[in-house]
Write a protein that holds these residues in place. Structure first.
Motif, PDB file in Angstrom:
ATOM      1  N   GLY A 138       0.783  -1.224   0.000  1.00  0.00           N
ATOM      2  CA  GLY A 138       0.000   0.000   0.000  1.00  0.00           C
ATOM      3  C   GLY A 138       0.812   1.270   0.000  1.00  0.00           C
ATOM      4  N   GLN A 139       2.123   1.176   0.217  1.00  0.00           N
ATOM      5  CA  GLN A 139       2.945   2.380   0.228  1.00  0.00           C
ATOM      6  C   GLN A 139       3.245   2.861  -1.195  1.00  0.00           C
ATOM      7  N   LEU A 140       3.559   4.148  -1.294  1.00  0.00           N
ATOM      8  CA  LEU A 140       3.914   4.768  -2.566  1.00  0.00           C
ATOM      9  C   LEU A 140       5.281   5.420  -2.423  1.00  0.00           C
ATOM     10  N   VAL A 141       6.199   5.120  -3.342  1.00  0.00           N
ATOM     11  CA  VAL A 141       7.537   5.714  -3.350  1.00  0.00           C
ATOM     12  C   VAL A 141       7.686   6.563  -4.612  1.00  0.00           C
ATOM     13  N   ILE A 142       8.120   7.812  -4.438  1.00  0.00           N
ATOM     14  CA  ILE A 142       8.292   8.736  -5.565  1.00  0.00           C
ATOM     15  C   ILE A 142       9.729   9.247  -5.573  1.00  0.00           C
ATOM     16  N   LEU A 143      10.435   9.001  -6.674  1.00  0.00           N
ATOM     17  CA  LEU A 143      11.802   9.495  -6.833  1.00  0.00           C
ATOM     18  C   LEU A 143      11.760  10.931  -7.333  1.00  0.00           C
ATOM     19  N   GLU A 144      12.389  11.843  -6.597  1.00  0.00           N
ATOM     20  CA  GLU A 144      12.450  13.263  -6.967  1.00  0.00           C
ATOM     21  C   GLU A 144      13.842  13.667  -7.434  1.00  0.00           C
ATOM     22  N   SER A 145      14.845  12.862  -7.141  1.00  0.00           N
ATOM     23  CA  SER A 145      16.231  13.222  -7.451  1.00  0.00           C
ATOM     24  C   SER A 145      16.443  13.386  -8.953  1.00  0.00           C
ATOM     25  N   THR A 146      17.331  14.313  -9.316  1.00  0.00           N
ATOM     26  CA  THR A 146      17.677  14.517 -10.717  1.00  0.00           C
ATOM     27  C   THR A 146      18.567  13.372 -11.195  1.00  0.00           C
ATOM     28  N   THR A 147      18.131  12.691 -12.243  1.00  0.00           N
ATOM     29  CA  THR A 147      18.886  11.532 -12.726  1.00  0.00           C
ATOM     30  C   THR A 147      18.536  11.269 -14.185  1.00  0.00           C
ATOM     31  N   TYR A 148      19.027  10.165 -14.728  1.00  0.00           N
ATOM     32  CA  TYR A 148      18.828   9.894 -16.151  1.00  0.00           C
ATOM     33  C   TYR A 148      17.590   9.028 -16.389  1.00  0.00           C
ATOM     34  N   PRO A 149      17.041   9.027 -17.627  1.00  0.00           N
ATOM     35  CA  PRO A 149      15.865   8.219 -17.934  1.00  0.00           C
ATOM     36  C   PRO A 149      16.089   6.742 -17.631  1.00  0.00           C
ATOM     37  N   GLY A 150      15.109   6.125 -16.997  1.00  0.00           N
ATOM     38  CA  GLY A 150      15.184   4.705 -16.709  1.00  0.00           C
ATOM     39  C   GLY A 150      15.591   4.378 -15.282  1.00  0.00           C
ATOM     40  N   THR A 151      16.047   5.377 -14.513  1.00  0.00           N
ATOM     41  CA  THR A 151      16.516   5.107 -13.157  1.00  0.00           C
ATOM     42  C   THR A 151      15.429   4.486 -12.285  1.00  0.00           C
ATOM     43  N   THR A 152      14.212   5.021 -12.367  1.00  0.00           N
ATOM     44  CA  THR A 152      13.126   4.528 -11.519  1.00  0.00           C
ATOM     45  C   THR A 152      12.818   3.068 -11.814  1.00  0.00           C
ATOM     46  N   ASP A 153      12.686   2.755 -13.104  1.00  0.00           N
ATOM     47  CA  ASP A 153      12.286   1.408 -13.508  1.00  0.00           C
ATOM     48  C   ASP A 153      13.442   0.414 -13.475  1.00  0.00           C
TER      49      ASP A 153
END
Length: 268
Positions: A138-153
């Motif tokens: 049920g938790q939600l994690v959101i990456l805000e850091s400046t980085t390159y495409p694809g980092t989250t996935d």
């Protein structure tokens, strides 16, 4: 409770975005990992909006300062911080175990350039590992850091899923590029447009309403597919290029940015 409402959102993948946007997570607790020039203003914005906020900061000296109500960030006044500390609306800690009790987790850690001028992801990886071992459904994690495409996935998601909780099925995972311009008194969190991209449709639906309580004079745009998530990075890069480097002679105007946004919506 916030946890129960978030489980309901995870179960309601087929519901419209408009229906989910009405729920601004008013009962949720927010955590911000990394209390620097991005994370601390974000934490204060959510505290101002009435949320309970936990700041996770690796530097024990910063934790001590924050706990005394003393700001080390120019965009956050000590008076504001002290008020939220004394009211109990904000607390700082180095202990990742505090994440077990929160609903929304923002990762806003530094991504300094390495020798090859690429973002150094050591802090992002450390944060993802700290989250993974405390993650609950049920938790939600959101990456805000400046980085390159694809980092989250490609970087955060595999670490996150070591817990056995899958993005889009048990938990939400999204990217929303930070838009902080330190010292800028004209454009603050409240009036700066945010873009939110989920690694799955369910993650996008979960994350779409999150900016609403703090982006009160701007707008939030949701992108959900993998290609459109990469457009988030491209859009922000072009926007910063237009604003910060006009002397290089590349014209990136509102029509280009509008086209990118339209393409992103079509990809959704």
């Amino acid at each position: 409770s916030g946890c129960r409402s978030r489980h309901a959102r995870m179960a309601g993948i087929g519901r419209s975005a408009a229906a989910n946007t009405a729920d601004v997570h008013r009962g949720d607790t927010v955590a911000v990992i990394g209390c620097g020039y991005v994370g601390l203003p974000l934490a204060m914005a959510f505290a101002d909006a009435g949320f309970a906020v936990v700041g996770i900061e690796a530097d024990s000296r910063r934790v001590a300062q924050l706990s005394r109500g003393t700001s080390y960030i120019g965009d956050v006044r000590s008076e504001e911080l002290d008020r939220h500390v004394k009211s109990g609306r904000f607390r700082a800690t180095s202990d990742y175990d505090a994440l077990r009790q929160v609903d929304v987790i923002f990762v806003s850690v530094p991504t300094p350039s390495d020798r090859s001028k690429q973002p150094d992801l050591r802090y992002v990886i450390a944060a993802a590992e700290g989250v993974s071992s405390r993650l609950r459904s049920g938790q939600l994690v959101i990456l805000e850091s400046t980085t390159y495409p694809g980092t989250t996935d490609e970087v955060m998601r595999p670490i996150r899923e070591r817990s056995g909780l899958l993005a889009g099925e048990h938990v939400g995972l999204a990217f929303s590029p930070e838009r902080i311009d330190p010292g800028n008194q004209k454009y603050r969190i409240a009036n700066t447009t945010k873009v939110v991209g989920g690694v799955t449709e369910a993650s996008a639906v979960m994350s779409e309403p999150v900016p609403a309580p703090v982006v009160t004079k701007g707008a939030a745009h949701r992108l959900s597919s993998a290609p459109s998530l990469r457009l988030v990075f491209l859009e922000v890069f072009l926007e910063r290029l237009r604003d910060d480097r006009p002397e290089i002679g590349i014209l990136v105007d509102r029509q280009v940015l509008g086209a990118l946004q339209k393409l992103g919506r079509n990809l959704d």
